[in-house]
Design a protein around this motif. Structure first.
Motif, PDB file in Angstrom:
ATOM      1  N   LYS A 150      38.906  33.341  35.011  1.00 31.01           N
ATOM      2  CA  LYS A 150      38.063  33.825  33.914  1.00 31.01           C
ATOM      3  C   LYS A 150      38.685  35.047  33.249  1.00 31.01           C
ATOM      4  O   LYS A 150      39.276  35.900  33.935  1.00 31.01           O
ATOM      5  N   ASP A 151      38.506  35.150  31.934  1.00 36.32           N
ATOM      6  CA  ASP A 151      38.962  36.358  31.241  1.00 36.32           C
ATOM      7  C   ASP A 151      37.851  37.416  31.299  1.00 36.32           C
ATOM      8  O   ASP A 151      36.781  37.183  31.875  1.00 36.32           O
ATOM      9  N   GLY A 311      31.535  28.618  37.062  1.00 37.99           N
ATOM     10  CA  GLY A 311      31.907  29.093  35.724  1.00 37.99           C
ATOM     11  C   GLY A 311      30.927  28.521  34.725  1.00 37.99           C
ATOM     12  O   GLY A 311      29.747  28.862  34.777  1.00 37.99           O
ATOM     13  N   VAL A 312      31.385  27.624  33.850  1.00 40.72           N
ATOM     14  CA  VAL A 312      30.453  26.977  32.914  1.00 40.72           C
ATOM     15  C   VAL A 312      29.655  25.880  33.609  1.00 40.72           C
ATOM     16  O   VAL A 312      28.760  25.281  33.011  1.00 40.72           O
ATOM     17  N   GLY A 331      40.500  36.979  38.649  1.00 39.11           N
ATOM     18  CA  GLY A 331      39.699  36.310  37.623  1.00 39.11           C
ATOM     19  C   GLY A 331      39.007  35.052  38.121  1.00 39.11           C
ATOM     20  O   GLY A 331      38.078  34.564  37.484  1.00 39.11           O
ATOM     21  N   MET A 332      39.458  34.503  39.265  1.00 39.04           N
ATOM     22  CA  MET A 332      38.737  33.358  39.832  1.00 39.04           C
ATOM     23  C   MET A 332      37.358  33.811  40.319  1.00 39.04           C
ATOM     24  O   MET A 332      37.198  34.934  40.794  1.00 39.04           O
ATOM     25  N   CYS A 333      36.394  32.915  40.209  1.00 43.82           N
ATOM     26  CA  CYS A 333      35.033  33.175  40.693  1.00 43.82           C
ATOM     27  C   CYS A 333      34.597  32.008  41.571  1.00 43.82           C
ATOM     28  O   CYS A 333      34.777  30.852  41.188  1.00 43.82           O
ATOM     29  N   VAL A 356      37.839  37.469  42.226  1.00 37.54           N
ATOM     30  CA  VAL A 356      39.074  38.036  42.755  1.00 37.54           C
ATOM     31  C   VAL A 356      39.550  39.137  41.800  1.00 37.54           C
ATOM     32  O   VAL A 356      39.631  38.917  40.584  1.00 37.54           O
ATOM     33  N   THR A 357      39.821  40.336  42.352  1.00 37.60           N
ATOM     34  CA  THR A 357      40.427  41.417  41.562  1.00 37.60           C
ATOM     35  C   THR A 357      41.807  41.721  42.152  1.00 37.60           C
ATOM     36  O   THR A 357      42.177  41.180  43.193  1.00 37.60           O
TER      37      THR A 357
END
Ligand code: ZN
Ligand code: ZN
Ligand code: ZN
Length: 375
Positions: A150-151, A311-312, A331-333, A356-357
């Motif tokens: 994800k952005d 995500g969506v 950016g992964m969730c 993830v950061t």
């Protein structure tokens, strides 16, 4: 869904996603992507058709060419209003015309194409006939990580959805449980999620007492009683992005065993969370959580994977499961949701969405993971 995501993302954002997808397809050896209505189309264009019917709606992405969206003429006005419409060419077709021949004309007749898993067989068979040398691959299998990272704007929406789910938990823990049916508490969860901004509710699991031992139990007629453990698992979409959280509560004072099982699941959830860092494999998250439960002697009662992407949609790749060696990327969730399920007795599950950061994991759900006592 369309209206709310349209407020966040511009045609340029959608074009960047479409170009990225077309490049990824080319790198995977595909001649193009054929995207039917569903989550991929929403993510790529912001467009959801008013209804999915036998009329062909299909996004065609090929590297180096402008994206084309085939739409039935009667739905063209809807498609024109989609946020991503300015980033693609709309090709509308009227009843009586052959949309497959027109689509095939855009494609390499001997190519291999990625096609949405949920595309109707009707459409795929007609395309095969129009492109006799073509072959097809599942888009999800060919490009499982397409929507995974994800952005910043997407992460803000994920955080907002998580905060709304948390606000829902803070309210539900104060409603009466004993003497009410699971379905009544589930209705409360639905109302609260919507009240906190969700436009879509995907699940409101209320699994009390022995029902908690079935991870797939939704909510039924069972009357909740004092002494019950209750697995609550709820989520949906807010501004087009997903929430999904589980907490296990107890009606009145729990037994020592109930506390102990809950503590083990809480430790397992913490261990899974701590395994989250860039470069770790998805399966490392599963292993870390599973080890805690196995070491405590409950390994055979943890009967599902540790997590799934979100995500969506509320369930999507990547999966936190043994054998998934793909690396975590900032950016992964995804969810971290270990559980213990004791048949005929009770179950415990604790679930947070984690992103993830660069430094590790960040929880998007922050309500207490201690065992909450309800009335
Ligand atoms: Zn109990
Ligand atoms: Zn869940
Ligand atoms: Zn989940």
């Amino acid at each position: 869904m369309t209206a709310s995501t349209a407020a966040t993302f511009t045609a340029d954002d959608y074009r960047a996603r479409m170009d990225r997808a077309a490049r990824a397809a080319a790198e995977a050896g595909l001649a193009g992507l054929l995207v039917a209505p569903g989550p991929d189309l929403v993510w790529l264009t912001g467009y959801t058709p008013p209804a999915v019917t036998e009329r062909l709606t299909l996004l065609v992405l090929t590297a180096g060419q402008d994206p084309v969206l085939a739409v039935p003429a009667l739905e063209a006005p809807d498609a024109h209003r989609a946020a991503g419409a300015a980033a693609l060419r709309l090709r509308d077709w009227t009843d009586g015309k052959d949309p497959y021949a027109a689509t095939a004309a855009l494609l390499d007749s001997s190519g291999r194409f990625g096609i949405s898993d949920n595309a109707w067989a009707l459409h795929l068979l007609a395309l095969q006939q129009a492109l006799p040398g073509s072959s097809y691959a599942s888009l999800t299998e060919a490009l499982p990580m397409l929507r995974a990272v994800k952005d910043a704007a997407e992460l803000d929406l994920m955080a907002a959805a998580g905060a709304a789910a948390d606000a829902t938990f803070e309210e539900i823990r104060n409603v009466p449980f004993a003497g009410r049916r699971e379905s009544e508490v589930a209705a409360d969860l639905d109302r609260l999620l919507r009240g906190h901004g969700h436009e879509q509710v995907d699940f409101t699991i209320v699994a009390s007492g022995p029902n908690g031992a079935n991870p797939h139990h939704e909510a039924g007629d069972r009357l909740i009683a004092r002494g019950d453990m209750i697995v609550l698992d709820f989520g949906g979409l807010l501004a087009g992005y997903g929430s999904d959280t589980s907490r296990t509560v107890h009606v009145g004072e729990p037994t020592d065993e109930e506390r102990r099982v809950h503590d083990i699941v809480r430790e397992a959830q913490e261990a899974g969370f701590r395994a989250v860092r860039p470069g770790a494999a998805c399966q490392d998250v599963d292993r870390a959580a599973r080890r805690v439960i196995a070491d405590a002697g409950y390994g055979e009662y943890f009967i599902h994977r540790t997590g799934h992407g979100i995500g969506v949609t509320t369930h999507e790749p990547p999966y936190m499961i043994e054998g998934e060696e793909r690396p975590l990327v900032p950016g992964m969730c995804f969810s971290v949701e270990p559980g213990i399920y004791l048949p005929g007795r009770f179950g415990v599950r604790i679930e947070d969405i984690v992103t993830v950061t660069e430094d590790g994991g960040r929880r998007l759900n922050t309500t207490t993971r201690e065992l909450v006592i309800v009335e």
